[in-house]
Design a protein around this motif. Sequence first.
Motif, PDB file in Angstrom:
ATOM      1  N   ASN A  60     -27.787 -10.374 -17.071  1.00 41.05           N
ATOM      2  CA  ASN A  60     -27.798 -10.019 -18.479  1.00 41.05           C
ATOM      3  C   ASN A  60     -27.853  -8.497 -18.548  1.00 41.05           C
ATOM      4  O   ASN A  60     -28.645  -7.867 -17.858  1.00 41.05           O
ATOM      5  CB  ASN A  60     -29.020 -10.645 -19.155  1.00 41.05           C
ATOM      6  N   LYS A  61     -27.008  -7.893 -19.371  1.00 38.02           N
ATOM      7  CA  LYS A  61     -26.975  -6.427 -19.462  1.00 38.02           C
ATOM      8  C   LYS A  61     -28.304  -5.860 -19.944  1.00 38.02           C
ATOM      9  O   LYS A  61     -28.709  -4.797 -19.550  1.00 38.02           O
ATOM     10  CB  LYS A  61     -25.846  -5.990 -20.395  1.00 38.02           C
ATOM     11  N   ASP A  62     -28.965  -6.588 -20.816  1.00 36.11           N
ATOM     12  CA  ASP A  62     -30.239  -6.130 -21.360  1.00 36.11           C
ATOM     13  C   ASP A  62     -31.379  -6.778 -20.575  1.00 36.11           C
ATOM     14  O   ASP A  62     -31.936  -7.783 -20.971  1.00 36.11           O
ATOM     15  CB  ASP A  62     -30.336  -6.496 -22.845  1.00 36.11           C
ATOM     16  N   ASN A  63     -31.706  -6.191 -19.424  1.00 32.19           N
ATOM     17  CA  ASN A  63     -32.715  -6.779 -18.547  1.00 32.19           C
ATOM     18  C   ASN A  63     -34.113  -6.197 -18.764  1.00 32.19           C
ATOM     19  O   ASN A  63     -34.989  -6.378 -17.946  1.00 32.19           O
ATOM     20  CB  ASN A  63     -32.326  -6.578 -17.083  1.00 32.19           C
ATOM     21  N   ARG A  64     -34.327  -5.506 -19.865  1.00 29.81           N
ATOM     22  CA  ARG A  64     -35.648  -4.910 -20.091  1.00 29.81           C
ATOM     23  C   ARG A  64     -36.701  -5.966 -20.389  1.00 29.81           C
ATOM     24  O   ARG A  64     -37.799  -5.926 -19.877  1.00 29.81           O
ATOM     25  CB  ARG A  64     -35.572  -3.902 -21.232  1.00 29.81           C
ATOM     26  N   ASN A  65     -36.351  -6.917 -21.219  1.00 25.05           N
ATOM     27  CA  ASN A  65     -37.316  -7.926 -21.634  1.00 25.05           C
ATOM     28  C   ASN A  65     -37.002  -9.237 -20.913  1.00 25.05           C
ATOM     29  O   ASN A  65     -35.969  -9.842 -21.157  1.00 25.05           O
ATOM     30  CB  ASN A  65     -37.245  -8.119 -23.153  1.00 25.05           C
ATOM     31  N   ARG A  66     -37.869  -9.648 -20.037  1.00 23.73           N
ATOM     32  CA  ARG A  66     -37.690 -10.904 -19.308  1.00 23.73           C
ATOM     33  C   ARG A  66     -38.840 -11.842 -19.657  1.00 23.73           C
ATOM     34  O   ARG A  66     -39.869 -11.846 -18.987  1.00 23.73           O
ATOM     35  CB  ARG A  66     -37.655 -10.649 -17.805  1.00 23.73           C
ATOM     36  N   PRO A  67     -38.648 -12.652 -20.693  1.00 21.43           N
ATOM     37  CA  PRO A  67     -39.759 -13.493 -21.139  1.00 21.43           C
ATOM     38  C   PRO A  67     -40.011 -14.723 -20.270  1.00 21.43           C
ATOM     39  O   PRO A  67     -41.021 -15.381 -20.415  1.00 21.43           O
ATOM     40  CB  PRO A  67     -39.339 -13.903 -22.544  1.00 21.43           C
ATOM     41  N   PHE A  68     -39.097 -15.030 -19.357  1.00 22.22           N
ATOM     42  CA  PHE A  68     -39.246 -16.229 -18.539  1.00 22.22           C
ATOM     43  C   PHE A  68     -39.295 -15.866 -17.061  1.00 22.22           C
ATOM     44  O   PHE A  68     -38.691 -14.903 -16.619  1.00 22.22           O
ATOM     45  CB  PHE A  68     -38.086 -17.200 -18.777  1.00 22.22           C
ATOM     46  N   SER A  69     -40.007 -16.689 -16.310  1.00 21.16           N
ATOM     47  CA  SER A  69     -40.129 -16.521 -14.870  1.00 21.16           C
ATOM     48  C   SER A  69     -39.730 -17.835 -14.203  1.00 21.16           C
ATOM     49  O   SER A  69     -40.178 -18.904 -14.619  1.00 21.16           O
ATOM     50  CB  SER A  69     -41.569 -16.164 -14.512  1.00 21.16           C
ATOM     51  N   LEU A  70     -38.888 -17.747 -13.187  1.00 24.00           N
ATOM     52  CA  LEU A  70     -38.442 -18.926 -12.451  1.00 24.00           C
ATOM     53  C   LEU A  70     -38.870 -18.767 -10.999  1.00 24.00           C
ATOM     54  O   LEU A  70     -38.383 -17.894 -10.288  1.00 24.00           O
ATOM     55  CB  LEU A  70     -36.915 -19.069 -12.544  1.00 24.00           C
ATOM     56  N   GLU A  71     -39.831 -19.591 -10.609  1.00 27.91           N
ATOM     57  CA  GLU A  71     -40.269 -19.613  -9.212  1.00 27.91           C
ATOM     58  C   GLU A  71     -39.536 -20.774  -8.556  1.00 27.91           C
ATOM     59  O   GLU A  71     -39.638 -21.914  -9.011  1.00 27.91           O
ATOM     60  CB  GLU A  71     -41.774 -19.819  -9.125  1.00 27.91           C
ATOM     61  N   THR A  72     -38.816 -20.486  -7.488  1.00 23.94           N
ATOM     62  CA  THR A  72     -38.013 -21.526  -6.876  1.00 23.94           C
ATOM     63  C   THR A  72     -37.972 -21.366  -5.361  1.00 23.94           C
ATOM     64  O   THR A  72     -38.217 -20.290  -4.833  1.00 23.94           O
ATOM     65  CB  THR A  72     -36.588 -21.542  -7.477  1.00 23.94           C
ATOM     66  N   ARG A  73     -37.670 -22.462  -4.698  1.00 21.17           N
ATOM     67  CA  ARG A  73     -37.603 -22.495  -3.234  1.00 21.17           C
ATOM     68  C   ARG A  73     -36.571 -23.544  -2.844  1.00 21.17           C
ATOM     69  O   ARG A  73     -36.518 -24.621  -3.419  1.00 21.17           O
ATOM     70  CB  ARG A  73     -38.960 -22.867  -2.661  1.00 21.17           C
ATOM     71  N   ILE A  74     -35.752 -23.194  -1.858  1.00 16.23           N
ATOM     72  CA  ILE A  74     -34.778 -24.150  -1.335  1.00 16.23           C
ATOM     73  C   ILE A  74     -35.160 -24.494   0.096  1.00 16.23           C
ATOM     74  O   ILE A  74     -35.530 -23.612   0.879  1.00 16.23           O
ATOM     75  CB  ILE A  74     -33.336 -23.604  -1.426  1.00 16.23           C
ATOM     76  N   THR A  75     -35.124 -25.775   0.397  1.00 18.77           N
ATOM     77  CA  THR A  75     -35.378 -26.241   1.759  1.00 18.77           C
ATOM     78  C   THR A  75     -34.255 -27.190   2.152  1.00 18.77           C
ATOM     79  O   THR A  75     -33.603 -27.781   1.295  1.00 18.77           O
ATOM     80  CB  THR A  75     -36.738 -26.972   1.873  1.00 18.77           C
ATOM     81  N   PHE A  76     -34.063 -27.314   3.457  1.00 17.48           N
ATOM     82  CA  PHE A  76     -32.999 -28.171   3.970  1.00 17.48           C
ATOM     83  C   PHE A  76     -33.586 -29.255   4.852  1.00 17.48           C
ATOM     84  O   PHE A  76     -34.582 -29.027   5.551  1.00 17.48           O
ATOM     85  CB  PHE A  76     -31.991 -27.352   4.785  1.00 17.48           C
ATOM     86  N   GLU A  77     -32.953 -30.398   4.813  1.00 16.86           N
ATOM     87  CA  GLU A  77     -33.352 -31.524   5.651  1.00 16.86           C
ATOM     88  C   GLU A  77     -32.104 -32.028   6.357  1.00 16.86           C
ATOM     89  O   GLU A  77     -31.100 -32.336   5.724  1.00 16.86           O
ATOM     90  CB  GLU A  77     -33.955 -32.620   4.780  1.00 16.86           C
ATOM     91  N   SER A  78     -32.170 -32.111   7.684  1.00 12.78           N
ATOM     92  CA  SER A  78     -31.033 -32.597   8.469  1.00 12.78           C
ATOM     93  C   SER A  78     -31.451 -33.839   9.235  1.00 12.78           C
ATOM     94  O   SER A  78     -32.533 -33.889   9.826  1.00 12.78           O
ATOM     95  CB  SER A  78     -30.560 -31.534   9.460  1.00 12.78           C
ATOM     96  N   THR A  79     -30.598 -34.834   9.203  1.00 22.43           N
ATOM     97  CA  THR A  79     -30.821 -36.052   9.973  1.00 22.43           C
ATOM     98  C   THR A  79     -29.528 -36.405  10.684  1.00 22.43           C
ATOM     99  O   THR A  79     -28.439 -36.005  10.273  1.00 22.43           O
ATOM    100  CB  THR A  79     -31.228 -37.231   9.062  1.00 22.43           C
TER     101      THR A  79
END
Length: 164
Positions: A60-79
């Motif tokens: 977003n061009k207007d990155n001054r105000n960030r009212p939301f926070s996204l905490e995320t993590r990716i994991t992989f599982e191989s079988t």
Amino acid sequence: HRMFVFKKLFFLILIFLISSCSFNNFIKPPNKNDFSIEIETPGDKYNTFFKEHLRRLFYNKDNRNRPFSLETRITFESTETLSVSGLNILKLTKAKIRYVLRNKETNLIIKSGSIDTFPSLSSSSNSLYSREKSIKHIKERLTKKSANSLYMKVIIILRRLSWK
């Protein structure tokens, strides 16, 4: 002579219509996806790759105000799984994304959950190098696809919030 006047009149009307359309100032509708989000992931290779894809999607061009926070993590599982003919052993790899979307002002959790991707098969090979490269490419593809899936999910959640 009448045909000549008719042609001139036709081209004059055509030029007038084209010029009137081009001088029209179109009002650009506001973008509904202009949600500014701060993204937090762990610092390992694939989570950093995941964060970069999300950052590009949420740009977003207007990155001054960030009212939301996204905490995320990716994991992989191989079988390991057998091929259709039952002769080769294939690796089945899938990604799991865990996320928590918060309102930064109130620190309340808006939505949390997880997303599982569709599993991807890697070919079996006698070469250890080619097997590792194949799994690496699969993880990169799953990371990019997972970022798109999470982006769409978060956009839907935030649009629902903005309608309330």
